[in-house]
Design a protein around this motif. Structure first.
Motif, PDB file in Angstrom:
ATOM      1  N   GLY A 128       0.848  -1.191   0.000  1.00 54.76           N
ATOM      2  CA  GLY A 128       0.000   0.000   0.000  1.00 54.76           C
ATOM      3  C   GLY A 128       0.877   1.231   0.000  1.00 54.76           C
ATOM      4  N   THR A 129       0.595   2.146   0.925  1.00 57.16           N
ATOM      5  CA  THR A 129       1.392   3.361   1.051  1.00 57.16           C
ATOM      6  C   THR A 129       1.690   3.606   2.520  1.00 57.16           C
ATOM      7  OG1 THR A 129       0.321   4.317  -0.900  1.00 57.16           O
ATOM      8  CG2 THR A 129       1.472   5.838   0.570  1.00 57.16           C
ATOM      9  N   LEU A 130       2.962   3.489   2.898  1.00 61.09           N
ATOM     10  CA  LEU A 130       3.379   3.845   4.248  1.00 61.09           C
ATOM     11  C   LEU A 130       3.435   5.369   4.296  1.00 61.09           C
ATOM     12  CD1 LEU A 130       4.415   3.145   7.090  1.00 61.09           C
ATOM     13  CD2 LEU A 130       6.712   3.069   6.118  1.00 61.09           C
ATOM     14  N   LEU A 131       2.445   5.981   4.928  1.00 57.70           N
ATOM     15  CA  LEU A 131       2.324   7.432   4.914  1.00 57.70           C
ATOM     16  C   LEU A 131       3.400   8.126   5.729  1.00 57.70           C
ATOM     17  CD1 LEU A 131      -1.537   7.665   5.354  1.00 57.70           C
ATOM     18  CD2 LEU A 131      -0.229   8.111   3.270  1.00 57.70           C
ATOM     19  N   PHE A 132       3.601   7.630   6.966  1.00 57.71           N
ATOM     20  CA  PHE A 132       4.504   8.350   7.853  1.00 57.71           C
ATOM     21  C   PHE A 132       4.947   7.456   8.992  1.00 57.71           C
ATOM     22  CE2 PHE A 132       5.866  11.641  10.855  1.00 57.71           C
ATOM     23  CZ  PHE A 132       6.510  12.527   9.996  1.00 57.71           C
ATOM     24  N   SER A 133       6.180   7.618   9.398  1.00 54.63           N
ATOM     25  CA  SER A 133       6.706   6.993  10.609  1.00 54.63           C
ATOM     26  C   SER A 133       7.145   8.123  11.540  1.00 54.63           C
ATOM     27  CB  SER A 133       7.911   6.105  10.292  1.00 54.63           C
ATOM     28  OG  SER A 133       7.531   5.001   9.521  1.00 54.63           O
ATOM     29  N   LEU A 134       6.531   8.178  12.691  1.00 52.15           N
ATOM     30  CA  LEU A 134       6.905   9.176  13.693  1.00 52.15           C
ATOM     31  C   LEU A 134       7.617   8.441  14.812  1.00 52.15           C
ATOM     32  CD1 LEU A 134       6.825  12.011  14.939  1.00 52.15           C
ATOM     33  CD2 LEU A 134       4.564  11.444  15.855  1.00 52.15           C
ATOM     34  N   ASN A 135       8.879   8.825  15.052  1.00 47.32           N
ATOM     35  CA  ASN A 135       9.664   8.160  16.086  1.00 47.32           C
ATOM     36  C   ASN A 135      10.756   9.110  16.564  1.00 47.32           C
ATOM     37  OD1 ASN A 135      11.880   7.948  14.222  1.00 47.32           O
ATOM     38  ND2 ASN A 135      10.879   6.160  13.331  1.00 47.32           N
ATOM     39  N   GLU A 136      11.672   8.586  17.356  1.00 48.65           N
ATOM     40  CA  GLU A 136      12.725   9.440  17.929  1.00 48.65           C
ATOM     41  C   GLU A 136      13.691   9.988  16.870  1.00 48.65           C
ATOM     42  OE1 GLU A 136      15.555   5.726  19.376  1.00 48.65           O
ATOM     43  OE2 GLU A 136      14.367   6.814  20.844  1.00 48.65           O
ATOM     44  N   ASP A 137      13.674   9.433  15.672  1.00 43.04           N
ATOM     45  CA  ASP A 137      14.475  10.003  14.584  1.00 43.04           C
ATOM     46  C   ASP A 137      13.857  11.307  14.079  1.00 43.04           C
ATOM     47  OD1 ASP A 137      16.271   7.897  14.697  1.00 43.04           O
ATOM     48  OD2 ASP A 137      15.288   6.783  13.074  1.00 43.04           O
ATOM     49  N   VAL A 138      12.540  11.431  14.229  1.00 42.05           N
ATOM     50  CA  VAL A 138      11.822  12.619  13.754  1.00 42.05           C
ATOM     51  C   VAL A 138      11.754  13.675  14.850  1.00 42.05           C
ATOM     52  CG1 VAL A 138       9.632  13.472  12.825  1.00 42.05           C
ATOM     53  CG2 VAL A 138      10.490  11.211  12.137  1.00 42.05           C
ATOM     54  N   ILE A 139      11.413  13.252  16.063  1.00 38.03           N
ATOM     55  CA  ILE A 139      11.346  14.161  17.207  1.00 38.03           C
ATOM     56  C   ILE A 139      12.185  13.559  18.331  1.00 38.03           C
ATOM     57  CG2 ILE A 139       9.869  15.230  18.963  1.00 38.03           C
ATOM     58  CD1 ILE A 139       7.620  15.261  16.928  1.00 38.03           C
ATOM     59  N   LYS A 140      13.294  14.177  18.615  1.00 40.97           N
ATOM     60  CA  LYS A 140      14.218  13.675  19.630  1.00 40.97           C
ATOM     61  C   LYS A 140      13.511  13.561  20.986  1.00 40.97           C
ATOM     62  CE  LYS A 140      18.678  14.502  21.724  1.00 40.97           C
ATOM     63  NZ  LYS A 140      19.813  15.398  21.890  1.00 40.97           N
ATOM     64  N   GLY A 141      13.669  12.388  21.616  1.00 42.39           N
ATOM     65  CA  GLY A 141      13.132  12.168  22.950  1.00 42.39           C
ATOM     66  C   GLY A 141      11.670  11.768  23.010  1.00 42.39           C
ATOM     67  N   ILE A 142      11.007  11.598  21.855  1.00 41.12           N
ATOM     68  CA  ILE A 142       9.601  11.201  21.868  1.00 41.12           C
ATOM     69  C   ILE A 142       9.496   9.812  22.506  1.00 41.12           C
ATOM     70  CG2 ILE A 142       9.554  10.174  19.561  1.00 41.12           C
ATOM     71  CD1 ILE A 142       6.811  11.544  19.171  1.00 41.12           C
ATOM     72  N   PRO A 143       8.540   9.608  23.429  1.00 40.98           N
ATOM     73  CA  PRO A 143       8.482   8.341  24.166  1.00 40.98           C
ATOM     74  C   PRO A 143       7.682   7.233  23.481  1.00 40.98           C
ATOM     75  CG  PRO A 143       6.906   9.854  25.082  1.00 40.98           C
ATOM     76  CD  PRO A 143       7.636  10.605  23.984  1.00 40.98           C
ATOM     77  N   PHE A 144       7.237   7.458  22.250  1.00 42.02           N
ATOM     78  CA  PHE A 144       6.471   6.441  21.528  1.00 42.02           C
ATOM     79  C   PHE A 144       6.789   6.566  20.041  1.00 42.02           C
ATOM     80  CE2 PHE A 144       3.872  10.210  21.386  1.00 42.02           C
ATOM     81  CZ  PHE A 144       3.393  10.234  20.087  1.00 42.02           C
ATOM     82  N   PHE A 145       6.331   5.567  19.272  1.00 37.30           N
ATOM     83  CA  PHE A 145       6.439   5.640  17.821  1.00 37.30           C
ATOM     84  C   PHE A 145       5.070   5.338  17.244  1.00 37.30           C
ATOM     85  CE2 PHE A 145       6.732   1.162  18.579  1.00 37.30           C
ATOM     86  CZ  PHE A 145       6.007   0.620  17.532  1.00 37.30           C
ATOM     87  N   THR A 146       4.864   5.751  16.025  1.00 35.06           N
ATOM     88  CA  THR A 146       3.663   5.362  15.292  1.00 35.06           C
ATOM     89  C   THR A 146       4.000   5.266  13.817  1.00 35.06           C
ATOM     90  OG1 THR A 146       1.319   5.822  14.871  1.00 35.06           O
ATOM     91  CG2 THR A 146       2.786   7.721  15.014  1.00 35.06           C
ATOM     92  N   GLU A 147       3.350   4.345  13.144  1.00 34.04           N
ATOM     93  CA  GLU A 147       3.453   4.219  11.698  1.00 34.04           C
ATOM     94  C   GLU A 147       2.038   4.170  11.144  1.00 34.04           C
ATOM     95  OE1 GLU A 147       5.869   0.831  10.714  1.00 34.04           O
ATOM     96  OE2 GLU A 147       7.693   1.810  11.412  1.00 34.04           O
ATOM     97  N   THR A 148       1.801   4.903  10.071  1.00 31.47           N
ATOM     98  CA  THR A 148       0.478   4.946   9.467  1.00 31.47           C
ATOM     99  C   THR A 148       0.580   4.538   8.010  1.00 31.47           C
ATOM    100  OG1 THR A 148       0.724   7.277   8.889  1.00 31.47           O
ATOM    101  CG2 THR A 148      -0.278   6.788  11.004  1.00 31.47           C
ATOM    102  N   ALA A 149      -0.424   3.783   7.548  1.00 33.08           N
ATOM    103  CA  ALA A 149      -0.372   3.282   6.178  1.00 33.08           C
ATOM    104  C   ALA A 149      -1.768   3.024   5.634  1.00 33.08           C
ATOM    105  CB  ALA A 149       0.429   1.984   6.124  1.00 33.08           C
ATOM    106  N   TRP A 150      -1.886   3.144   4.329  1.00 30.47           N
ATOM    107  CA  TRP A 150      -3.059   2.664   3.603  1.00 30.47           C
ATOM    108  C   TRP A 150      -2.696   1.313   3.000  1.00 30.47           C
ATOM    109  CZ3 TRP A 150      -7.803   4.289   3.971  1.00 30.47           C
ATOM    110  CH2 TRP A 150      -8.078   5.621   4.253  1.00 30.47           C
ATOM    111  N   VAL A 151      -3.606   0.370   3.095  1.00 26.82           N
ATOM    112  CA  VAL A 151      -3.465  -0.916   2.415  1.00 26.82           C
ATOM    113  C   VAL A 151      -4.460  -0.884   1.263  1.00 26.82           C
ATOM    114  CG1 VAL A 151      -3.623  -3.417   2.620  1.00 26.82           C
ATOM    115  CG2 VAL A 151      -2.827  -2.049   4.572  1.00 26.82           C
TER     116      VAL A 151
END
Length: 134
Positions: free
Chosen positions: A22-45
């Motif tokens: 599908g389309t992996l829209l976005f990965s939000l993690n500590e690489d994107v925002i330093k010190g963020i205590p969680f990650f998320t990945e969003t995608a359309w299948v």
């Protein structure tokens, strides 16, 4: 030019390229925002005539995880618009309704297999860790 203090926290630059799943829209993690205590990945299948194996092997994590699957029928948002196989420990679940799945840390889960996708399915995961990892 003045930048608002929290402007960097509103992210709109998403991936739009399709892959085999599908389309992996976005990965939000500590690489994107330093010190963020969680990650998320969003995608359309996206719909395909053959099954889609998103995660082939079972695994567990050192963190809690939330796995979601949402159908895209505006007249029936509870309808997943497909059929998904998801395993928790040694139990197989066949999912045909939009859902949120809580997976406690150290609980074995997956495979995650889309046996049928009639309309696009929105999928995201969230974990209580700075990055995704088994």
């Amino acid at each position: 030019m003045n930048q608002n203090r929290y402007e960097n926290l509103i992210m709109t630059d998403f991936n739009t390229k399709k892959d085999q799943i599908g389309t992996l829209l976005f990965s939000l993690n500590e690489d994107v925002i330093k010190g963020i205590p969680f990650f998320t990945e969003t995608a359309w299948v996206w719909p395909k005539p053959e099954k889609i194996v998103m995660e082939e092997k079972s695994h567990s994590h050192r963190f809690d995880e939330v796995v979601t699957l949402f159908g895209s029928d505006p007249d029936d948002p509870r309808d997943l618009c497909g059929e998904v196989e998801f395993w928790i420990e040694n139990e197989k679940y066949t999912i045909t309704r939009s859902c949120i799945i809580y997976v406690p840390k150290k609980v074995t889960h997956c495979p995650l297999i889309f046996h049928r996708v009639d309309r696009p399915i929105f999928h995201y995961i969230v974990g209580h860790a700075g990055k995704y990892g088994a």
